[in-house]
Structure formats: structure tokens, C-alpha cells
Design an enzyme around this catalytic site. Structure first.
Site, short mmCIF file in Angstrom:
data_model
loop_
_atom_site.label_atom_id
_atom_site.label_comp_id
_atom_site.label_asym_id
_atom_site.label_seq_id
_atom_site.Cartn_x
_atom_site.Cartn_y
_atom_site.Cartn_z
N PHE A 18 -2.19 6.15 -6.16
CA PHE A 18 -3.10 6.36 -7.28
C PHE A 18 -4.55 6.59 -6.87
CE2 PHE A 18 0.48 4.87 -9.59
CZ PHE A 18 0.34 5.34 -10.87
N GLY A 19 -4.84 6.58 -5.59
CA GLY A 19 -6.22 6.83 -5.20
C GLY A 19 -6.51 6.46 -3.77
N VAL A 21 -9.06 4.57 -0.84
CA VAL A 21 -9.87 3.37 -0.72
C VAL A 21 -10.93 3.61 0.36
CG1 VAL A 21 -9.92 0.89 -0.29
CG2 VAL A 21 -7.93 1.93 -1.41
N ASP A 134 4.11 -2.71 -7.65
CA ASP A 134 3.96 -1.97 -6.39
C ASP A 134 3.78 -2.93 -5.22
OD1 ASP A 134 4.00 0.39 -4.97
OD2 ASP A 134 1.87 0.77 -5.16
#
Length: 343
Positions: A18-19, A21, A134
Site C-alpha cells: 500500500f505504499g 516507507v 497483513d
């Protein structure tokens, strides 16, 4: 909510579904980790606005889910261009357990310690009607004190209907009921936690030899047929198979129930295990003697193994078992019995 901050974003230190870091610095919190959710090229204005509002609401929920073993969320910031959301969290200098998984099997004592931390954090999320969805080694982080914290909140949700949420995430940690079209729940988090423990106990080399769980777990009997390294005690295997039982009713019904089960598991002797493509080796120290076990592939489904001990001071080397040219099942059975005797 949208906040104004002097947040400075540094180098990328990880990425997830989702993205990405990044490390960063913040006037109030010092060094932080920043997860960046960006608008995708295919998202319409309406779709991005909807997702953005969902992320902002999720950040508010997570900021209230305070627990020593849940990664602290400080807040969310919207970029000046409005095409990204920044989730600002504590920075964990110890990295994630994915690195330890890739390095090889972990000690039983370390696995139990870290999983105790994580399960307490997971129970706190569940108590707030949140499902993580997750759980895996890459989403377990070690803080400056060496404690494990549950992080990567891209899939945490409190949108639960009759105890279930939508089935996203997990990859190889999807339980049978989700693979077969059902929803996620507290008990699917328990299944993923069991898969995480299995992976940490065995390491990446051993795990790479398994069929991908996402392809076989939905067919039934996955946990029952999982191959264990022979030094993993029977009680550990029973707990993990219960956590990953196909029948959700036969699983531990909560994170706390799973924690109670493995908090009693024995972690001695401290077998250090190295798994190579054609060999597995173990060593441990018991009562002033160091024990060694080697298990080697010598042909197509043929294996040799040998075991001996040496004194830490004066004394003689002692052989206490060996087999040559046996099949996998025989070698596994003999070695499992051998490890059970060494105390």
C-alpha cells in the site's frame, strides 16, 4: 484531519503493498518513519478523495490504539499537492523480522519472545474491533529497546460486519476460508500469526521449498502436512497446527488464546540451526557438552545424518547416532526422535 508540520522526508527504507516507507525527522518526535500513500494514475478525483478520507479516518483510529507492542502513529499529513498522504510513525532502529527470517531459522526462545510481544499488540487491536489482515515478518518491527511491535497498517480496518472484514492482504498468509471467498476475521489474523511463527522457526531457505501457501492452503489440510524441521518440539507443532486449522471453530478463537497456548512452550535446548540448499546443521550447548547434528542430501530422496557431542573442556568426542542413504521420511522420523531425547 490535515496537519501542518515541518516534517522532513529522507531515504526510502522499505515498501509494501500500500505504499513506500521513508525515514524522516519531525520537530516534535525527532526521527520518525513515514509511510506514503500516493494517488495512482488510474484513480479518479472522486476515488482518490474517498480513499484519502478513509486513510485519514484510519490514522485517527490507529492513533487511539496505543499499546507498547503496536507501532505508535503520530499523525497524518496531506501533501501540499494533495496527491499523497503521509502516515508518520515511530522509527524502529532494529528493522523488521523479515531480515531475521531471511538469515535462517531463529531460536525457539527468540521466536516466542517476539511473538509474545506481537500477540499482545494484536489482542489490543482486536479489543478495539480492528483486524490487521497483513501479519507477516516484514510487518513486525524492533524498537530501540529490542521489543517487537506490530506495524504496517495499510490493511487495518474496523469495518467489521458480524466479526468479518473484506478479504485483502496476506499474500501467502491468507487462510483457507479467505482463499475460498470468505471474509477475514480475528481468527484469520490468528492463522496468519501461526504462519508467521512457522516462517521464523524455519527461515527463508526451508520455506522456499514449500509449495506457495496461496496455491494450496485453500484445498484443505495445509497445516496438517506442513513439514517441520526435526528439532521443533511436538508441542510447538501442535500449537501451530491449531492456529492454522482449516476449521475456524477448531482454531484458537482469539489472539489471547493463542498467546496462552505458546507461552507455555519449552524453548530449550537452544538449538542453533543453519539451513543450506543441500544440508541442515545444528549445534547447542547442554551440560558442558556441545552437541552437533548434520543432515545432508546425498542423492535423489536419499539422506545421511550424523550426531555427536564434544566436551567444552577435557574429555572425548561421543557419537550418538547416524544413518546413511535413508529416505526423507525415515531421516525425519529418526532425527525428530533424536532431538526429543537431548535435554
Amino acid at each position: 484531519m490535515t496537519l501542518v508540520s515541518n516534517l522532513q522526508i529522507g531515504a526510502e527504507i522499505g515498501s509494501g503493498y500500500f505504499g513506500k516507507v521513508h525515514d524522516g525527522t519531525d520537530d516534535v518526535h525527532g526521527q520518525v518513519a513515514v509511510k506514503i500513500f500516493t494517488r495512482t494514475p488510474t484513480e479518479t478525483d472522486a476515488e482518490w478523495q474517498s480513499r484519502k478520507q478513509g486513510l485519514l479516518a484510519e490514522g485517527q483510529r490507529l492513533s487511539r490504539a496505543e499499546h507498547a507492542n503496536v507501532l505508535k502513529v503520530h499523525g497524518l499529513l496531506e501533501s501540499q499537492t494533495s496527491d499523497a498522504i503521509h502516515l508518520v510513525m515511530d522509527y524502529c532502529p532494529g528493522g523488521c523480522l523479515q531480515k531475521k527470517f531471511e538469515a535462517g531459522p531463529m531460536l525457539l526462545s527468540d521466536v516466542r519472545k517476539y511473538m509474545t510481544h506481537v500477540t499482545m499488540g494484536l489482542a489490543a487491536l482486536h479489543a478495539r474491533s480492528m483486524i490487521h489482515r497483513d501479519i507477516k515478518p516484514g510487518n513486525i518491527l524492533l524498537n530501540k529497546h529490542g521489543a517487537a511491535q506490530l506495524g504496517d497498517f495499510g490493511l487495518v480496518t474496523d469495518n467489521i460486519i458480524v466479526g468479518y472484514a473484506s478479504g485483502q492482504g496476506y499474500s501467502d498468509h491468507l487462510p483457507p476460508e479467505v482463499l475460498n471467498g470468505g471474509g477475514t476475521s480475528v481468527k484469520s489474523d490468528v492463522w496468519a500469526l501461526g504462519m508467521t511463527i512457522y516462517r521464523l522457526l524455519h527461515g527463508a531457505e526451508w520455506y522456499s521449498r514449500l509449495p506457495k501457501p496461496r496455491h494450496v492452503a485453500g484445498k484443505g489440510g495445509f497445516a496438517k502436512h506442513l513439514p517441520f524441521l526435526p528439532h521443533i518440539p511436538k508441542a510447538w507443532r501442535t500449537v501451530l497446527r491449531t492456529m492454522m486449522n482449516d476449521d475456524t471453530g477448531a482454531r484458537y478463537q482469539s489472539a489471547n488464546a493463542a498467546l496462552a497456548a505458546y507461552s507455555r512452550l519449552d524453548t530449550t535446548p537452544r538449538w542453533e540451526c543453519v539451513v543450506a540448499p543441500d544440508k541442515v546443521s545444528w549445534t547447542c550447548l547442554v551440560k558442558k557438552r556441545r552437541y552437533f547434528v548434520n543432515w545432508e542430501i546425498v542423492g535423489t530422496n536419499l539422506f545421511d545424518w550424523s550426531a555427536w557431542s564434544e566436551p567444552t573442556g577435557k574429555g572425548n568426542k561421543r557419537s550418538f547416532g547416524a544413518s546413511k542413504g535413508v529416505d526423507y521420511d525415515t531421516a525425519d522420523r529418526e532425527l525428530t526422535a533424536l532431538f526429543a531425547k537431548i535435554r
